[in-house]
Design a protein around this motif. Structure first.
Motif, PDB file in Angstrom:
ATOM      1  N   GLU A   1       1.752   4.571 -10.758  1.00 56.09           N
ATOM      2  CA  GLU A   1       1.353   3.176 -10.998  1.00 56.09           C
ATOM      3  C   GLU A   1       1.634   2.698 -12.415  1.00 56.09           C
ATOM      4  O   GLU A   1       0.972   1.771 -12.908  1.00 56.09           O
ATOM      5  CB  GLU A   1      -0.118   2.957 -10.635  1.00 56.09           C
TER       6      GLU A   1
ATOM      7  N   HIS B   1       0.398  -2.849   4.589  1.00 52.65           N
ATOM      8  CA  HIS B   1       0.684  -3.280   3.233  1.00 52.65           C
ATOM      9  C   HIS B   1       2.183  -3.131   2.961  1.00 52.65           C
ATOM     10  O   HIS B   1       2.807  -2.154   3.388  1.00 52.65           O
ATOM     11  CB  HIS B   1      -0.116  -2.438   2.235  1.00 52.65           C
TER      12      HIS B   1
ATOM     13  N   VAL C   1       4.229  -0.526  -4.988  1.00 55.31           N
ATOM     14  CA  VAL C   1       3.511  -0.264  -6.231  1.00 55.31           C
ATOM     15  C   VAL C   1       4.331   0.734  -7.051  1.00 55.31           C
ATOM     16  O   VAL C   1       4.793   1.746  -6.511  1.00 55.31           O
ATOM     17  CB  VAL C   1       2.108   0.303  -5.940  1.00 55.31           C
TER      18      VAL C   1
ATOM     19  N   ASP D   1       4.570   4.624  -0.712  1.00 54.40           N
ATOM     20  CA  ASP D   1       4.107   3.525   0.120  1.00 54.40           C
ATOM     21  C   ASP D   1       3.075   3.972   1.148  1.00 54.40           C
ATOM     22  O   ASP D   1       2.170   3.197   1.497  1.00 54.40           O
ATOM     23  CB  ASP D   1       5.288   2.861   0.839  1.00 54.40           C
TER      24      ASP D   1
ATOM     25  N   THR E   1      -0.318   3.751  -0.448  1.00 54.63           N
ATOM     26  CA  THR E   1      -0.760   2.358  -0.560  1.00 54.63           C
ATOM     27  C   THR E   1      -1.197   1.817   0.793  1.00 54.63           C
ATOM     28  O   THR E   1      -2.232   1.142   0.894  1.00 54.63           O
ATOM     29  CB  THR E   1       0.377   1.488  -1.126  1.00 54.63           C
TER      30      THR E   1
END
Length: 324
Positions: free
Chosen positions: A134, A205, A209, A214, A217
């Protein structure tokens, strides 16, 4: 005691509980502390069974800083603590003497080396993923040799802000009997957060990020949420601030007038923002923050058509059980 004395004591308490924390003044130390918590958090992540929404990986606020709670390791549980007053990182295992090293100016690579030695010194197996999540332009921890400062005074003030924020977020959390997260610190984004869930699944989603898979997330946002918290600065909001967002974002959410007046919706961040200074300088900081939390949640739940009668309740009080 006179009214003037009461007002003075309240002002002094507010200054102590909600100290100044301008991000620009400790930006480099904050970045370093963020990366240090990633190293410790990744050790917890690598050894702890997966919980929904990555709740198994977070850090928790304690009286002296941040703690992992017990981490299962090969030879038994280990707890790691950031003591932000003694400015040390400590590791403890049952039946073993505690071990620690000093938080001081150093590189991320040096912290990484010291942390691995610390875990091994209490019988742990210090294996974990070696790259930050992140953050843009992530560098492997062992290769990040940039010198990092350590502003001890700013770190202590940061912890006092986190303690005060934690107290209000805990109280806010008590007004909800649906599924809700603990109040915990996500080391990926370096924010203190609490999340409420509607009980319904959410659209997948889109991911994207930086430096985060993924599938992680998508699992984190598998269900509809209203989430709020505090971060010290960085990214699209370059100041300490409280935030609140909904996923998925209901129609009209960004246009809702929320409290207090200093709150605004950031299109870049995709969430409501309340500058920390607005809370710190308020006559009643806790009530100011609570108004932000409750009004933004109300917007998310109302526009998202949550079944509120089934999941909401009065704010909790000590020794008062919930009515059946």
């Amino acid at each position: 005691m006179t009214n003037a004395t009461n007002a003075t004591n309240a002002a002094n308490q507010s200054a102590s509980d909600w100290p100044a924390l301008p991000y620009a003044d400790w930006r480099e130390t904050c970045t370093a502390l963020h990366l240090y918590t990633q190293i410790v958090g990744k050790y917890r992540l690598a050894h702890t069974p997966w919980l929904n929404h990555s709740w198994h990986a977070t850090l928790y606020v304690d009286a002296r800083g941040l703690t992992t709670s017990l981490i299962p390791d090969d030879m038994g549980p280990i707890e790691v603590q950031f003591d932000l007053y003694a400015h040390r990182v400590l590791a403890e295992a049952p039946g073993q003497p505690s071990a620690s090293f000093v938080l001081e100016p150093m590189s991320v690579a040096e912290f990484h080396k010291r942390f691995i030695a610390l875990i091994e010194s209490v019988g742990g197996h210090a294996a974990f993923h070696g790259r930050p999540n992140e953050v843009p332009d992530a560098v492997d921890f062992q290769d990040d040799h940039k010198p990092r400062p350590y502003d001890a005074d700013a770190v202590e003030r940061f912890h006092r802000v986190v303690l005060s924020s934690h107290r209000v977020l805990q109280r806010f959390r008590s007004g909800f009997i649906g599924k809700a997260s603990p109040v915990h610190l996500f080391w990926g984004s370096f924010d203190l957060a609490v999340t409420r869930f509607s009980g319904r699944t959410a659209p997948a989603h889109p991911g994207g990020v930086p430096a985060l898979p993924d599938d992680v997330t998508r699992e984190a946002y598998s269900h509809e949420v209203s989430s709020a918290g505090f971060w010290p600065g960085g990214g699209p909001v370059d100041e300490p601030a409280f935030y609140s967002y909904a996923y998925p974002t209901p129609d009209g959410f960004a246009e809702v007038a929320v409290e207090p007046a200093q709150a605004r919706y950031s299109k870049e961040a995709g969430e409501f923002i309340l500058p920390y200074e607005a809370v710190r300088n308020a006559s009643d900081p806790e009530q100011t923050l609570m108004s932000f939390l409750t009004s933004t949640y109300d917007a998310a739940a109302r526009l998202g058509d949550w079944d509120r009668s089934a999941i909401e309740c009065a704010i909790g009080e000590p020794l008062v059980p919930r009515p059946i």
